[in-house]
Design a protein around this motif. Structure first.
Motif, short mmCIF file in Angstrom:
data_model
loop_
_atom_site.label_atom_id
_atom_site.label_comp_id
_atom_site.label_asym_id
_atom_site.label_seq_id
_atom_site.Cartn_x
_atom_site.Cartn_y
_atom_site.Cartn_z
N ALA A 1 45.25 41.96 46.76
CA ALA A 1 46.18 41.49 45.73
C ALA A 1 46.49 42.61 44.77
O ALA A 1 45.63 43.45 44.49
CB ALA A 1 45.59 40.29 44.98
N ALA A 2 47.71 42.63 44.25
CA ALA A 2 48.12 43.56 43.21
C ALA A 2 48.66 42.72 42.07
O ALA A 2 49.76 42.17 42.17
CB ALA A 2 49.17 44.53 43.73
N CYS A 3 47.89 42.59 41.00
CA CYS A 3 48.17 41.63 39.93
C CYS A 3 48.78 42.32 38.72
O CYS A 3 48.48 43.48 38.43
CB CYS A 3 46.89 40.91 39.51
N ASP A 4 49.60 41.56 37.97
CA ASP A 4 50.25 42.13 36.80
C ASP A 4 49.75 41.55 35.48
O ASP A 4 50.33 41.80 34.43
CB ASP A 4 51.77 41.97 36.90
N ASP A 5 48.66 40.78 35.52
CA ASP A 5 48.06 40.30 34.28
C ASP A 5 46.58 40.01 34.52
O ASP A 5 46.13 39.87 35.67
CB ASP A 5 48.77 39.04 33.75
N GLY A 6 45.82 39.91 33.43
CA GLY A 6 44.38 39.75 33.55
C GLY A 6 43.94 38.44 34.15
O GLY A 6 42.96 38.39 34.90
N ALA A 7 44.66 37.36 33.85
CA ALA A 7 44.27 36.04 34.35
C ALA A 7 44.33 35.97 35.87
O ALA A 7 43.38 35.55 36.53
CB ALA A 7 45.15 34.97 33.73
N SER A 8 45.46 36.40 36.43
CA SER A 8 45.59 36.35 37.89
C SER A 8 44.62 37.32 38.55
O SER A 8 44.09 37.04 39.63
CB SER A 8 47.04 36.65 38.31
N ALA A 9 44.36 38.45 37.91
CA ALA A 9 43.42 39.42 38.47
C ALA A 9 42.03 38.81 38.57
O ALA A 9 41.36 38.92 39.62
CB ALA A 9 43.37 40.68 37.62
N VAL B 1 37.68 47.19 42.77
CA VAL B 1 38.80 46.74 41.95
C VAL B 1 39.23 47.87 41.03
O VAL B 1 38.40 48.58 40.47
CB VAL B 1 38.45 45.48 41.14
N PHE B 2 40.55 48.08 40.95
CA PHE B 2 41.12 49.05 40.02
C PHE B 2 41.68 48.25 38.84
O PHE B 2 42.62 47.49 39.00
CB PHE B 2 42.23 49.86 40.70
N LEU B 3 41.08 48.44 37.67
CA LEU B 3 41.38 47.62 36.49
C LEU B 3 42.10 48.41 35.41
O LEU B 3 41.53 49.34 34.83
CB LEU B 3 40.08 47.07 35.88
N ASP B 4 43.33 48.02 35.14
CA ASP B 4 44.01 48.56 33.96
C ASP B 4 43.29 48.00 32.73
O ASP B 4 42.98 46.81 32.67
CB ASP B 4 45.47 48.10 33.98
N ILE B 5 43.01 48.82 31.74
CA ILE B 5 42.29 48.34 30.57
C ILE B 5 43.20 47.53 29.66
O ILE B 5 42.78 46.51 29.10
CB ILE B 5 41.65 49.52 29.81
N ARG B 6 44.45 47.92 29.52
CA ARG B 6 45.37 47.18 28.65
C ARG B 6 46.27 46.31 29.50
O ARG B 6 47.13 46.81 30.23
CB ARG B 6 46.20 48.15 27.81
N MET B 7 46.06 44.98 29.39
CA MET B 7 46.89 44.02 30.10
C MET B 7 47.10 42.79 29.24
O MET B 7 46.30 42.52 28.34
CB MET B 7 46.22 43.60 31.42
N PRO B 8 48.15 42.02 29.52
CA PRO B 8 48.34 40.77 28.78
C PRO B 8 47.18 39.82 29.02
O PRO B 8 46.66 39.71 30.13
CB PRO B 8 49.64 40.20 29.39
N GLY B 9 46.78 39.09 27.99
CA GLY B 9 45.67 38.16 28.14
C GLY B 9 44.36 38.88 28.23
O GLY B 9 44.01 39.69 27.37
N LEU B 10 43.60 38.61 29.26
CA LEU B 10 42.34 39.30 29.47
C LEU B 10 42.59 40.78 29.72
O LEU B 10 43.40 41.14 30.57
CB LEU B 10 41.60 38.70 30.67
N ASN B 11 41.88 41.66 29.01
CA ASN B 11 42.01 43.08 29.30
C ASN B 11 40.96 43.50 30.32
O ASN B 11 40.11 42.71 30.73
CB ASN B 11 41.93 43.91 28.01
N GLY B 12 41.04 44.75 30.74
CA GLY B 12 40.14 45.23 31.79
C GLY B 12 38.68 45.15 31.42
O GLY B 12 37.82 44.89 32.28
N ILE B 13 38.35 45.36 30.14
CA ILE B 13 36.97 45.28 29.69
C ILE B 13 36.45 43.84 29.81
O ILE B 13 35.33 43.60 30.28
CB ILE B 13 36.84 45.76 28.23
N GLU B 14 37.28 42.87 29.42
CA GLU B 14 36.88 41.46 29.51
C GLU B 14 36.73 41.02 30.97
O GLU B 14 35.81 40.26 31.31
CB GLU B 14 37.91 40.60 28.79
N ILE B 15 37.62 41.50 31.83
CA ILE B 15 37.51 41.16 33.26
C ILE B 15 36.23 41.73 33.84
O ILE B 15 35.50 41.06 34.58
CB ILE B 15 38.73 41.68 34.03
#
Length: 262
Positions: free
Chosen positions: A32-40, A52-66
């Motif tokens: 999967a290639a997701c564009d927000d923290g929730a779907s990721a 998993v490759f996690l962008d740190i700044r995303m809408p909703g949950l950020n990479g640190i929270e994920i």
């Protein structure tokens, strides 16, 4: 075959990373290639990927929270953070021996990261060491502005206007109990009733105060101050009871991490 999930909210950077990964790691399966923290987080929970490759700044949950949630929902997954941070933050990652990629991602740096990931997959001790480094980093960032939403460049929303029949209402953000996705629009729920906001729920995540509003489902954002209690069912999902609304809200199992300390 190694399985992977990508989380990056900027479409051009997401496509570029996909293209580079396909070249650097031909045997990698992109689940999967997701564009927000929730779907990721939902995809990670469902698939339990190897990487998993996690962008740190995303809408909703950020990479640190994920990453913090993954300690429970997908603990064996290796994490690579993708960041546009300044050098001070980069040093924090380096000292923790945590894998990261700096935007825009340089291909040679990606190749080096892929080689480390492949090596760890064959070396249990190296993999455990990397997972420990991520845990240490998350502990250090737990009370920082990064984890608490300090990534924001704009002041959070204070009020909004929404339609209720032929009337346009001015609603203070503090009075909102929750937001619910409704196709391309968003339903705004307060103690007095509902109104319709002509904006998709994903766009709200960029302007809401992340210390006050949390996404508990792909289609729901709740005001934590409006919560009366949270119940966990046998399947690990949650049910939120509200202070000033009779209905309850469902919490997806991955998002129950938000209520760990409640």
């Amino acid at each position: 075959m190694t399985r992977c999930v990508i989380a990056e909210d900027e479409s051009l950077l997401r496509e570029a990373l996909l293209t580079q990964l396909q070249k650097a790691w031909p045997g990698l399966e992109i689940l999967a290639a997701c564009d927000d923290g929730a779907s990721a987080l939902e995809e990670i929970t469902a698939h339990q990927p190897d990487v998993v490759f996690l962008d740190i700044r995303m809408p909703g949950l950020n990479g640190i929270e994920i990453a913090a949630a993954m300690a429970e929902v997908s603990p064996a997954t290796q994490i690579v953070f993708v960041t546009a941070y300044d050098q001070y933050a980069i040093e924090a990652f380096d000292k923790g021996a945590v894998d990261y990629l700096l935007k825009p991602v340089a291909y040679d740096r990606l190749v080096a990261t892929v080689e480390r990931l492949q090596m760890r997959a064959q070396n249990t001790d190296a993999k455990q060491s990397a997972m420990s480094a991520v845990s240490d980093l998350l502990a250090k960032l737990g009370s920082s502005s990064i984890a608490s939403g300090g990534l924001r460049e704009k002041e959070p929303l204070v009020w909004l206007t929404a339609s209720s029949g032929t009337e346009t209402k001015l609603i203070m953000i503090d009075d909102v109990a929750y937001f619910k996705a409704d196709n391309k629009y968003t339903v705004v729920m307060t103690a007095e009733g509902e109104a319709l906001l002509r904006k998709p729920i994903r766009e709200l995540l960029d302007v809401l105060d992340p210390t006050m509003f949390k996404q508990i489902h792909r289609s729901t954002i709740v005001n934590f101050r409006a919560i009366a209690s949270v119940l966990r069912d046998e399947g690990g999902k949650g049910i939120v009871k509200l202070k000033n609304r009779p209905e309850t809200l469902s919490v997806s199992q991955p998002f129950m991490i938000l209520f760990r300390n409640m």
